[in-house]
Design a protein around this motif. Structure first.
Motif, PDB file in Angstrom:
ATOM      1  N   TYR A 184      36.301  51.200  32.961  1.00  0.00           N
ATOM      2  CA  TYR A 184      34.958  50.620  32.961  1.00  0.00           C
ATOM      3  C   TYR A 184      34.705  49.993  31.598  1.00  0.00           C
ATOM      4  N   CYS A 185      33.980  48.885  31.598  1.00  0.00           N
ATOM      5  CA  CYS A 185      33.751  48.166  30.340  1.00  0.00           C
ATOM      6  C   CYS A 185      32.336  47.597  30.338  1.00  0.00           C
ATOM      7  N   THR A 186      31.567  47.968  29.347  1.00  0.00           N
ATOM      8  CA  THR A 186      30.181  47.500  29.272  1.00  0.00           C
ATOM      9  C   THR A 186      30.082  46.049  28.827  1.00  0.00           C
ATOM     10  N   ASP A 187      31.188  45.496  28.280  1.00  0.00           N
ATOM     11  CA  ASP A 187      31.177  44.091  27.870  1.00  0.00           C
ATOM     12  C   ASP A 187      31.412  43.146  29.044  1.00  0.00           C
ATOM     13  N   CYS A 188      31.934  43.675  30.143  1.00  0.00           N
ATOM     14  CA  CYS A 188      32.132  42.853  31.339  1.00  0.00           C
ATOM     15  C   CYS A 188      30.796  42.661  32.048  1.00  0.00           C
ATOM     16  N   LYS A 189      30.673  41.559  32.768  1.00  0.00           N
ATOM     17  CA  LYS A 189      29.439  41.284  33.496  1.00  0.00           C
ATOM     18  C   LYS A 189      29.147  42.402  34.488  1.00  0.00           C
ATOM     19  N   ASP A 190      30.218  42.906  35.096  1.00  0.00           N
ATOM     20  CA  ASP A 190      30.127  44.091  35.952  1.00  0.00           C
ATOM     21  C   ASP A 190      31.079  45.116  35.350  1.00  0.00           C
ATOM     22  N   SER A 191      30.564  46.243  34.943  1.00  0.00           N
ATOM     23  CA  SER A 191      31.382  47.227  34.220  1.00  0.00           C
ATOM     24  C   SER A 191      32.557  47.740  35.042  1.00  0.00           C
ATOM     25  N   ARG A 192      32.501  47.544  36.364  1.00  0.00           N
ATOM     26  CA  ARG A 192      33.570  48.056  37.230  1.00  0.00           C
ATOM     27  C   ARG A 192      34.746  47.091  37.364  1.00  0.00           C
ATOM     28  N   LEU A 193      34.642  45.892  36.823  1.00  0.00           N
ATOM     29  CA  LEU A 193      35.671  44.869  37.027  1.00  0.00           C
ATOM     30  C   LEU A 193      37.080  45.314  36.612  1.00  0.00           C
ATOM     31  N   PRO A 194      37.257  45.966  35.458  1.00  0.00           N
ATOM     32  CA  PRO A 194      38.616  46.414  35.113  1.00  0.00           C
ATOM     33  C   PRO A 194      39.212  47.350  36.166  1.00  0.00           C
ATOM     34  N   ARG A 195      38.407  48.260  36.668  1.00  0.00           N
ATOM     35  CA  ARG A 195      38.905  49.190  37.686  1.00  0.00           C
ATOM     36  C   ARG A 195      39.236  48.453  38.987  1.00  0.00           C
ATOM     37  N   VAL A 196      38.379  47.529  39.371  1.00  0.00           N
ATOM     38  CA  VAL A 196      38.612  46.764  40.601  1.00  0.00           C
ATOM     39  C   VAL A 196      39.900  45.953  40.485  1.00  0.00           C
ATOM     40  N   PHE A 197      40.130  45.363  39.307  1.00  0.00           N
ATOM     41  CA  PHE A 197      41.349  44.563  39.129  1.00  0.00           C
ATOM     42  C   PHE A 197      42.595  45.446  39.196  1.00  0.00           C
ATOM     43  N   SER A 198      42.539  46.617  38.599  1.00  0.00           N
ATOM     44  CA  SER A 198      43.697  47.515  38.644  1.00  0.00           C
ATOM     45  C   SER A 198      43.980  47.962  40.077  1.00  0.00           C
ATOM     46  N   GLU A 199      42.931  48.108  40.884  1.00  0.00           N
ATOM     47  CA  GLU A 199      43.119  48.474  42.290  1.00  0.00           C
ATOM     48  C   GLU A 199      43.749  47.320  43.064  1.00  0.00           C
ATOM     49  N   LYS A 200      43.321  46.095  42.755  1.00  0.00           N
ATOM     50  CA  LYS A 200      43.928  44.918  43.384  1.00  0.00           C
ATOM     51  C   LYS A 200      45.410  44.842  43.025  1.00  0.00           C
ATOM     52  N   TRP A 201      45.711  45.103  41.771  1.00  0.00           N
ATOM     53  CA  TRP A 201      47.089  45.098  41.284  1.00  0.00           C
ATOM     54  C   TRP A 201      47.950  46.053  42.108  1.00  0.00           C
ATOM     55  N   SER A 202      47.457  47.258  42.314  1.00  0.00           N
ATOM     56  CA  SER A 202      48.208  48.253  43.087  1.00  0.00           C
ATOM     57  C   SER A 202      48.379  47.817  44.535  1.00  0.00           C
ATOM     58  N   THR A 203      47.324  47.238  45.106  1.00  0.00           N
ATOM     59  CA  THR A 203      47.389  46.788  46.497  1.00  0.00           C
ATOM     60  C   THR A 203      48.420  45.681  46.666  1.00  0.00           C
ATOM     61  N   TYR A 204      48.422  44.727  45.756  1.00  0.00           N
ATOM     62  CA  TYR A 204      49.369  43.618  45.840  1.00  0.00           C
ATOM     63  C   TYR A 204      50.807  44.120  45.764  1.00  0.00           C
ATOM     64  N   LEU A 205      51.049  45.055  44.854  1.00  0.00           N
ATOM     65  CA  LEU A 205      52.412  45.531  44.643  1.00  0.00           C
ATOM     66  C   LEU A 205      52.912  46.409  45.784  1.00  0.00           C
ATOM     67  N   THR A 206      52.021  47.149  46.411  1.00  0.00           N
ATOM     68  CA  THR A 206      52.461  48.062  47.470  1.00  0.00           C
ATOM     69  C   THR A 206      52.580  47.382  48.818  1.00  0.00           C
ATOM     70  N   SER A 207      51.839  46.291  49.024  1.00  0.00           N
ATOM     71  CA  SER A 207      51.854  45.671  50.352  1.00  0.00           C
ATOM     72  C   SER A 207      52.295  44.220  50.351  1.00  0.00           C
ATOM     73  N   GLY A 208      52.419  43.629  49.168  1.00  0.00           N
ATOM     74  CA  GLY A 208      52.691  42.193  49.141  1.00  0.00           C
ATOM     75  C   GLY A 208      51.548  41.442  49.786  1.00  0.00           C
ATOM     76  N   GLY A 209      50.334  42.009  49.689  1.00  0.00           N
ATOM     77  CA  GLY A 209      49.215  41.511  50.472  1.00  0.00           C
ATOM     78  C   GLY A 209      48.439  40.378  49.860  1.00  0.00           C
ATOM     79  N   PHE A 210      49.063  39.576  49.001  1.00  0.00           N
ATOM     80  CA  PHE A 210      48.334  38.444  48.459  1.00  0.00           C
ATOM     81  C   PHE A 210      48.176  37.370  49.529  1.00  0.00           C
ATOM     82  N   GLU A 211      47.204  36.520  49.356  1.00  0.00           N
ATOM     83  CA  GLU A 211      46.871  35.536  50.377  1.00  0.00           C
ATOM     84  C   GLU A 211      48.064  34.647  50.702  1.00  0.00           C
ATOM     85  N   GLY A 212      48.363  34.536  51.983  1.00  0.00           N
ATOM     86  CA  GLY A 212      49.476  33.699  52.404  1.00  0.00           C
ATOM     87  C   GLY A 212      50.829  34.345  52.219  1.00  0.00           C
ATOM     88  N   GLY A 213      50.859  35.592  51.799  1.00  0.00           N
ATOM     89  CA  GLY A 213      52.119  36.259  51.516  1.00  0.00           C
ATOM     90  C   GLY A 213      52.768  36.849  52.749  1.00  0.00           C
TER      91      GLY A 213
END
Length: 273
Positions: A184-213
């Motif tokens: 979490y980061c108070t300097d981000c517009k939404d403090s949850r953005l770092p956590r959300v991005f890390s979750e996206k990172w894990s999802t992409y790597l485990t499923s290859g689930g990027f758009e059009g993939g």
């Protein structure tokens, strides 16, 4: 033994015309077109012709990850343009084959004429292809979806299977690597953005689930997945547009380092050294 007349003509033509042999960028027939001249250039040690052919082959099979990404982008744009022209009736051929180099013939060429520099990109491309799709028999809509599998010998086929397994393992291992920065980061517009991005990172790597993939189990495109993570971070209108610059730079460096590392390790994964 006498030289083949056609091969001799190819070599002589290449000696007098720097545009020969007739190799077009991204043309899947380039290995076939260059074989005759290359065979005799090696036999008679005509280094100028040999070096010219190698340069042109290397342009289709880059040694640098940035050049690879540029090439993939070029192929996608050409494919989209060909499809668009077909739909508007200005082109009768909707297939992208003429713009997509064929990997198995590149591997065979590299083995025959000792051009190891093109092998990592060619093997990586084979890893993205569907083993059920033969280049000569199937029309496919996705670039790099097929190959001339019959051209691979037994050893290279085994290298391919082992390499694909290692690519999947690398993606799985990457998920376990601690993600940099704070959750979490108070300097981000939404403090949850770092956590959300890390979750996206894990999802992409485990499923290859990027758009059009394509599913990671079918095509372990770890380079494409990492690029998608960067595009997700940097894209216009991205949900991460409000991320602070500190985290953005941190993540950019983290993903970019992984991108370069995975590309540079292809030779090891496919046992090409």
């Amino acid at each position: 033994m006498h030289d083949d007349a056609d091969e001799l003509a190819d070599l002589i033509g290449a000696l007098y015309d720097s545009e020969l042999p007739a190799m077009r960028p991204l043309d899947p027939r380039n290995p076939e077109r260059a074989r005759g001249a290359m065979k005799l250039a090696r036999k008679y040690e005509v280094e100028s012709v040999r070096a010219r052919i190698i340069r042109r082959m290397e342009a289709d099979w880059p040694q640098d990850v940035l050049e690879w990404l540029r090439l993939i982008g070029d192929i996608k744009r050409r494919t989209e343009l060909r499809t668009m022209l077909c739909r508007t009736g200005t082109s009768s051929d909707p297939e992208p084959d003429a713009f997509v180099p064929e990997p198995a013939s590149a591997v065979r060429f590299a083995r025959e004429f000792d051009v190891p520099s093109i092998l990592p990109a060619a093997f990586y491309t084979l890893a993205l292809a569907d083993i059920q799709q033969d280049w000569d028999e199937t029309r496919v809509s996705r670039p790099f979806a097929a190959a001339q599998w019959r051209l691979l010998d037994q050893e290279d086929t085994m290298r391919l299977f082992r390499g694909k397994s290692k690519l999947r393992a690398a993606a799985s291992a990457m998920v376990k690597v601690p993600f940099p920065g704070e959750s979490y980061c108070t300097d981000c517009k939404d403090s949850r953005l770092p956590r959300v991005f890390s979750e996206k990172w894990s999802t992409y790597l485990t499923s290859g689930g990027f758009e059009g993939g394509v599913a990671l189990a079918d095509a372990p495109d770890i380079i494409g997945i990492l690029l998608s993570c960067l595009e997700l971070l940097e894209g216009r209108g991205s949900q991460f547009a409000g991320m602070c610059e500190t985290h953005r730079i941190l993540y950019r460096k983290f993903v970019s380092a992984k991108l370069h590392h995975e590309w540079e390790s292809l030779s090891e994964k496919f046992q090409l050294r």
